[in-house]
Design a protein around this motif. Structure first.
Motif, PDB file in Angstrom:
ATOM      1  N   ASN A  48       0.208  -7.930  -1.219  1.00  0.00           N
ATOM      2  CA  ASN A  48      -0.308  -8.961  -0.330  1.00  0.00           C
ATOM      3  C   ASN A  48      -0.138 -10.352  -0.910  1.00  0.00           C
ATOM      4  N   ARG A  52       0.982 -13.383   1.608  1.00  0.00           N
ATOM      5  CA  ARG A  52      -0.124 -14.306   1.894  1.00  0.00           C
ATOM      6  C   ARG A  52       0.014 -15.626   1.163  1.00  0.00           C
ATOM      7  N   THR A  53       0.460 -15.582  -0.067  1.00  0.00           N
ATOM      8  CA  THR A  53       0.595 -16.820  -0.824  1.00  0.00           C
ATOM      9  C   THR A  53       1.687 -17.701  -0.239  1.00  0.00           C
ATOM     10  N   SER A  56       0.260 -19.196   2.896  1.00  0.00           N
ATOM     11  CA  SER A  56      -0.754 -20.197   2.560  1.00  0.00           C
ATOM     12  C   SER A  56      -0.101 -21.482   2.078  1.00  0.00           C
ATOM     13  N   THR A 151       3.701 -10.201   7.324  1.00  0.00           N
ATOM     14  CA  THR A 151       2.463 -10.952   7.509  1.00  0.00           C
ATOM     15  C   THR A 151       2.826 -12.207   8.279  1.00  0.00           C
ATOM     16  N   LEU A 153       1.729 -15.964  10.216  1.00  0.00           N
ATOM     17  CA  LEU A 153       0.851 -17.135  10.292  1.00  0.00           C
ATOM     18  C   LEU A 153       1.255 -17.919  11.522  1.00  0.00           C
TER      19      LEU A 153
END
Length: 161
Positions: A48, A52-53, A56, A151, A153
């Motif tokens: 993850n 996610r990083t 972000s 993932t 965003l």
């Protein structure tokens, strides 16, 4: 007075040893289960981390550069790039964020300078990174980790053009 002599039975010796082995086996089973849970959680956190990083990071860059409609997706050398434009002392600069050869990269450059995507700075490894503008000022970014998990965003501009 007559003292009674007690006879020792085999069970008096075997029972404490059996209880000890049951306790030792239970402790070993709990230890093995805890180690497996720790290992799986560590692997999942590592997986993850990449997706996610990276998302972000992109989200934070959008928030830092969100003014006067300076956010867009441009194609440079056949590659989609998130373009974050800014003006400093009358000079226009653009920060490009893109995936190049398995790396999420960033390139900060004056608009009047010719550069290639290879000139960017490595941010982190990603298997793949997709971006699209779904509507005016609304962007979808998808990061793919090394196991193929995606993932996503969704970010929007807060400033107006």
């Amino acid at each position: 007075m007559k003292f009674r002599s007690e006879q020792k039975h085999v069970i008096d010796f075997i029972f404490p040893i059996a209880v000890f082995f049951v306790f030792a086996a239970s402790s070993l089973a709990v230890l093995i289960l805890a180690a497996n849970i720790y290992r799986s959680q560590t692997e999942e956190a590592g997986e993850n981390y990449v997706a996610r990083t990276s998302l972000s990071y992109v989200n934070e860059k959008i928030r830092q550069n969100d003014f006067d409609g300076g956010i867009s997706i441009r194609t440079k050398e056949g590659q989609d790039c998130l373009a974050l434009s800014s003006v400093n002392d009358g000079v226009t600069y653009t920060t490009y964020i893109y995936e190049y050869e398995g790396m999420l990269m960033e390139l900060f450059v004056r608009d009047d300078v010719e550069v290639t995507l290879r000139d960017g700075k490595n941010i982190m490894e990603v298997q793949d990174f997709f971006m699209e503008e779904t509507s005016d000022g609304l962007f979808r970014f998808t990061a793919v980790d090394f196991k193929g998990n995606e993932t996503t965003l969704i970010a929007s501009e807060r400033s107006t053009q």
